[in-house]
Motif scaffolding. Structure first.
Motif, PDB file in Angstrom:
ATOM      1  N   TYR A  55      -5.800  -6.483   8.220  1.00  9.69           N
ATOM      2  CA  TYR A  55      -4.684  -5.982   9.019  1.00  9.69           C
ATOM      3  C   TYR A  55      -4.989  -4.695   9.775  1.00  9.69           C
ATOM      4  N   ILE A  56      -6.089  -4.054   9.458  1.00  7.56           N
ATOM      5  CA  ILE A  56      -6.400  -2.759  10.065  1.00  7.56           C
ATOM      6  C   ILE A  56      -7.768  -2.806  10.749  1.00  7.56           C
ATOM      7  N   PRO A  57      -7.981  -1.944  11.739  1.00 14.80           N
ATOM      8  CA  PRO A  57      -9.268  -1.945  12.446  1.00 14.80           C
ATOM      9  C   PRO A  57     -10.381  -1.219  11.682  1.00 14.80           C
ATOM     10  N   LEU A  58     -10.061  -0.632  10.540  1.00 16.17           N
ATOM     11  CA  LEU A  58     -11.049   0.041   9.699  1.00 16.17           C
ATOM     12  C   LEU A  58     -11.378  -0.864   8.524  1.00 16.17           C
ATOM     13  N   LYS A  59     -12.490  -0.619   7.892  1.00  6.14           N
ATOM     14  CA  LYS A  59     -12.840  -1.391   6.706  1.00  6.14           C
ATOM     15  C   LYS A  59     -12.861  -0.456   5.504  1.00  6.14           C
ATOM     16  N   PHE A  60     -11.873  -0.619   4.624  1.00  7.43           N
ATOM     17  CA  PHE A  60     -11.804   0.166   3.401  1.00  7.43           C
ATOM     18  C   PHE A  60     -12.224  -0.712   2.234  1.00  7.43           C
ATOM     19  N   ASN A  61     -13.400  -0.421   1.700  1.00 13.04           N
ATOM     20  CA  ASN A  61     -13.899  -1.115   0.523  1.00 13.04           C
ATOM     21  C   ASN A  61     -14.452  -0.072  -0.440  1.00 13.04           C
ATOM     22  N   ASN A  62     -14.273  -0.313  -1.714  1.00 12.18           N
ATOM     23  CA  ASN A  62     -14.835   0.556  -2.732  1.00 12.18           C
ATOM     24  C   ASN A  62     -16.355   0.358  -2.723  1.00 12.18           C
ATOM     25  N   PRO A  63     -17.129   1.414  -2.426  1.00 10.93           N
ATOM     26  CA  PRO A  63     -18.582   1.248  -2.348  1.00 10.93           C
ATOM     27  C   PRO A  63     -19.218   0.854  -3.681  1.00 10.93           C
ATOM     28  N   PHE A  65     -17.829  -1.398  -5.572  1.00 12.57           N
ATOM     29  CA  PHE A  65     -17.496  -2.831  -5.669  1.00 12.57           C
ATOM     30  C   PHE A  65     -17.183  -3.352  -4.266  1.00 12.57           C
ATOM     31  N   PRO A  66     -18.178  -3.392  -3.378  1.00 11.82           N
ATOM     32  CA  PRO A  66     -17.918  -3.678  -1.962  1.00 11.82           C
ATOM     33  C   PRO A  66     -17.365  -5.078  -1.681  1.00 11.82           C
ATOM     34  N   ILE A  70      -9.185  -4.931  -1.442  1.00  9.37           N
ATOM     35  CA  ILE A  70      -8.062  -4.045  -1.744  1.00  9.37           C
ATOM     36  C   ILE A  70      -6.852  -4.631  -1.038  1.00  9.37           C
ATOM     37  N   THR A  71      -5.749  -4.782  -1.763  1.00  8.83           N
ATOM     38  CA  THR A  71      -4.544  -5.420  -1.233  1.00  8.83           C
ATOM     39  C   THR A  71      -3.393  -4.422  -1.090  1.00  8.83           C
ATOM     40  N   PHE A  72      -2.378  -4.831  -0.327  1.00 13.07           N
ATOM     41  CA  PHE A  72      -1.157  -4.018  -0.244  1.00 13.07           C
ATOM     42  C   PHE A  72      -0.549  -3.833  -1.629  1.00 13.07           C
ATOM     43  N   ARG A  73      -0.541  -4.876  -2.433  1.00 12.55           N
ATOM     44  CA  ARG A  73       0.031  -4.770  -3.782  1.00 12.55           C
ATOM     45  C   ARG A  73      -0.684  -3.667  -4.571  1.00 12.55           C
ATOM     46  N   GLN A  74      -2.020  -3.636  -4.496  1.00 12.81           N
ATOM     47  CA  GLN A  74      -2.776  -2.615  -5.219  1.00 12.81           C
ATOM     48  C   GLN A  74      -2.496  -1.220  -4.666  1.00 12.81           C
ATOM     49  N   LEU A  75      -2.346  -1.118  -3.351  1.00 12.60           N
ATOM     50  CA  LEU A  75      -2.029   0.185  -2.761  1.00 12.60           C
ATOM     51  C   LEU A  75      -0.688   0.686  -3.279  1.00 12.60           C
ATOM     52  N   LEU A  76       0.295  -0.201  -3.340  1.00 11.14           N
ATOM     53  CA  LEU A  76       1.640   0.193  -3.765  1.00 11.14           C
ATOM     54  C   LEU A  76       1.737   0.476  -5.256  1.00 11.14           C
ATOM     55  N   ASN A  77       0.956  -0.242  -6.074  1.00 12.87           N
ATOM     56  CA  ASN A  77       1.070   0.003  -7.518  1.00 12.87           C
ATOM     57  C   ASN A  77      -0.067   0.872  -8.054  1.00 12.87           C
ATOM     58  N   HIS A  78      -0.748   1.568  -7.150  1.00  9.45           N
ATOM     59  CA  HIS A  78      -1.764   2.561  -7.516  1.00  9.45           C
ATOM     60  C   HIS A  78      -2.912   1.967  -8.330  1.00  9.45           C
ATOM     61  N   THR A  79      -3.327   0.741  -8.003  1.00  7.34           N
ATOM     62  CA  THR A  79      -4.464   0.122  -8.689  1.00  7.34           C
ATOM     63  C   THR A  79      -5.598  -0.217  -7.720  1.00  7.34           C
ATOM     64  N   SER A  80      -5.640   0.420  -6.571  1.00  9.48           N
ATOM     65  CA  SER A  80      -6.617   0.089  -5.523  1.00  9.48           C
ATOM     66  C   SER A  80      -8.010   0.645  -5.791  1.00  9.48           C
ATOM     67  N   SER A  81      -8.158   1.506  -6.761  1.00 10.29           N
ATOM     68  CA  SER A  81      -9.379   2.256  -7.109  1.00 10.29           C
ATOM     69  C   SER A  81      -9.632   3.409  -6.144  1.00 10.29           C
ATOM     70  N   LEU A  82      -8.701   3.652  -5.217  1.00 11.12           N
ATOM     71  CA  LEU A  82      -8.794   4.835  -4.367  1.00 11.12           C
ATOM     72  C   LEU A  82      -8.511   6.081  -5.195  1.00 11.12           C
ATOM     73  N   ALA A  83      -9.164   7.160  -4.834  1.00 16.46           N
ATOM     74  CA  ALA A  83      -8.927   8.464  -5.452  1.00 16.46           C
ATOM     75  C   ALA A  83      -8.390   9.389  -4.369  1.00 16.46           C
ATOM     76  N   PRO A 134     -11.179  -2.517  -7.723  1.00 12.72           N
ATOM     77  CA  PRO A 134      -9.764  -2.530  -7.349  1.00 12.72           C
ATOM     78  C   PRO A 134      -9.001  -3.526  -8.224  1.00 12.72           C
ATOM     79  N   GLY A 135      -7.803  -3.120  -8.625  1.00 14.47           N
ATOM     80  CA  GLY A 135      -6.955  -3.977  -9.438  1.00 14.47           C
ATOM     81  C   GLY A 135      -7.147  -3.815 -10.929  1.00 14.47           C
ATOM     82  N   SER A 136      -8.089  -2.975 -11.352  1.00 18.50           N
ATOM     83  CA  SER A 136      -8.414  -2.899 -12.775  1.00 18.50           C
ATOM     84  C   SER A 136      -7.654  -1.835 -13.550  1.00 18.50           C
ATOM     85  N   ARG A 137      -7.182  -0.790 -12.875  1.00 13.03           N
ATOM     86  CA  ARG A 137      -6.538   0.306 -13.604  1.00 13.03           C
ATOM     87  C   ARG A 137      -5.630   1.093 -12.667  1.00 13.03           C
TER      88      ARG A 137
END
Length: 168
Positions: A55-63, A65-66, A70-83, A134-137
């Motif tokens: 959905y976005i012109p950027l590529k966000f992947n956890n390096p 676990f490339p 990463i999903t909208f659901r994970q972004l909203l429930n804080h499980t995306s592995s983003l810091a 992503p999705g693990s914690r």
């Protein structure tokens, strides 16, 4: 006027709240963002469980676990592995929720996220992603909500503010 204001804008000086009083609403924006995302799901603009990168012109992947999306659901429930990067780094990058004196964000969501996304893999491993898939914690992260809002901007072709004013 039918507007009424209650309380103090500044307790120490006993300055009362009025129409010009400013408040930080910080994490109160999260339910607004989540509602905006769910409206986009209902309108079939996005899917909660699809790759945000669809959905976005950027590529966000956890390096770390490339190949794990990463999903909208994970972004909203804080499980995306983003810091969340340290504040010192955010100042250098230009964090969009830090308004200028005019009340506008210093940079757009796209500019902010693009600046982060262009950083080196070492920077991303050190500051932007946890060493887990992503999705693990669950780990609270404001950055995920910025990314979700950016996704809404891209699918709606409106700024996030315009989208919220139109649909919320």
């Amino acid at each position: 006027s039918s507007e009424h204001y209650y309380g103090f804008a500044d307790i120490e000086s006993k300055r009362l709240v009025d129409e010009n009083s400013e408040f930080s609403f910080a994490s109160l924006s999260k339910p607004i963002t989540a509602t905006a995302v769910l409206i986009a799901v209902k309108k079939e603009l996005i899917s909660l469980d699809s790759n945000i990168n669809d959905y976005i012109p950027l590529k966000f992947n956890n390096p770390w676990f490339p190949d794990t999306v990463i999903t909208f659901r994970q972004l909203l429930n804080h499980t995306s592995s983003l810091a969340m990067p340290p504040d010192i780094l955010l100042g250098d990058i230009g964090f969009p929720s830090m308004p200028t004196q005019s009340g506008e964000s210093a940079v757009s969501l796209e500019e902010f996220l693009s600046n982060l996304n262009q950083r080196s893999e070492d920077f991303k491993k050190q500051y932007l992603f946890r060493e887990r898939p992503p999705g693990s914690r669950m780990e609270y992260c404001n950055l995920g909500y910025a990314l979700a809002a950016f996704g809404i901007e891209k699918v709606s072709k409106l700024t996030f503010e315009q989208y919220c004013q139109k649909h919320l």
